[in-house]
Design a protein around this motif. Sequence first.
Motif, PDB file in Angstrom:
ATOM      1  N   MET A 198     -10.656  -3.231  -3.808  1.00  0.00           N
ATOM      2  CA  MET A 198      -9.619  -2.272  -3.289  1.00  0.00           C
ATOM      3  C   MET A 198      -8.197  -2.676  -3.720  1.00  0.00           C
ATOM      4  N   HIS A 199      -7.367  -1.677  -4.118  1.00  0.00           N
ATOM      5  CA  HIS A 199      -5.772  -2.188  -4.102  1.00  0.00           C
ATOM      6  C   HIS A 199      -5.083  -1.214  -3.480  1.00  0.00           C
ATOM      7  N   HIS A 200      -4.116  -1.794  -2.601  1.00  0.00           N
ATOM      8  CA  HIS A 200      -3.112  -1.032  -2.006  1.00  0.00           C
ATOM      9  C   HIS A 200      -1.701  -1.536  -2.464  1.00  0.00           C
ATOM     10  N   THR A 201      -1.193  -0.219  -2.856  1.00  0.00           N
ATOM     11  CA  THR A 201       0.537  -0.155  -3.446  1.00  0.00           C
ATOM     12  C   THR A 201       1.175   0.774  -2.014  1.00  0.00           C
ATOM     13  N   GLY A 202       2.256   0.312  -1.728  1.00  0.00           N
ATOM     14  CA  GLY A 202       2.938   1.295  -0.568  1.00  0.00           C
ATOM     15  C   GLY A 202       4.373   0.742  -0.356  1.00  0.00           C
ATOM     16  N   GLY A 203       5.087   1.617   0.324  1.00  0.00           N
ATOM     17  CA  GLY A 203       6.491   1.505   0.805  1.00  0.00           C
ATOM     18  C   GLY A 203       6.534   2.216   2.011  1.00  0.00           C
ATOM     19  N   ALA A 262     -10.736  -5.503 -11.062  1.00  0.00           N
ATOM     20  CA  ALA A 262      -9.592  -5.142 -10.176  1.00  0.00           C
ATOM     21  C   ALA A 262      -8.986  -6.647  -9.901  1.00  0.00           C
ATOM     22  N   ALA A 263      -9.732  -7.748  -9.685  1.00  0.00           N
ATOM     23  CA  ALA A 263      -9.348  -8.912  -9.486  1.00  0.00           C
ATOM     24  C   ALA A 263      -8.511  -9.281 -10.803  1.00  0.00           C
TER      25      ALA A 263
END
Length: 202
Positions: free
Chosen positions: A1-6, A125-126
Motif C-alpha cells: 500500500m502507498h499513501h501520498t498526502g498533504g 510497489a516496493a
Amino acid sequence: MHHTGGPGWRITMDTCHPMLVALYLRDVAGLEGAGNPALSHVAPTVRAADHSMLTSDVGGNPALRRQWEFWWEQLVEGFPQAPALTAPDFPELGTMPALQRVARAHYGSALGWAGERAQQYAMMAAQRETMGGHRILAELVQNREMELGRNARDFTLSILEVPLAQPRAWFIEPDKIIMSSKLLDDQDAFCSYVRPVVEQLV
C-alpha cells in the motif's frame, strides 16, 4: 500500500485480495463485459470454463452474471476494506447460489492465482517506493494547486490496482479509481486518466 498526502488530502494506492479472487471467478465463469464499469479481462489470462450444468437449476448463466455483478458492486463500495470469502461454504454468497457454486468449484485455484498476483504487486510497489515512482501523485496535486492559487480542498482518493490486460483506468465516483497495475509504468497514460480526477477533487 502507498499513501501520498498533504494538509487535508490523501491518495492511497493498493491492490485487494478479495477483488482479485472476484476477477478470477468472473473470467473463469466467462462473464465477459460483466460489471459497471466493464473492466477488461485479467492478465495473465484465465481460461473460461462452462458452468451451465453446475448452475442450470439455480438460474444458469444469466443468474450467475447478475449475482457476480451484485457482489462486485459490494466489493467496490467496500474498497479498501473489501471483505474476504469464508471457505468452504461461502456464507457471504448465501443469497447468490449460482455464484456460490462457482466459488466452491474454483476457490482453490482463485486463491492461488490471487496470491501470486498480490505477491507480484507487493514487489512492484516496493520497487516504486525505492525509485520514487509515486511522486507523480503529489506533483499532480501540487500543479493543480498552483493553477488555482490555493491549497487543495480536503479529499481522499483510493486507487485500486489490479492486473488487467487493458492498460487504462476507470473512475468510480466520488473517490475511487480502478486501474491496471501496469498503468503507472507509462506516466503519460497514467496522467491522462488520473489528472482529470485529481483536478476535480482539488
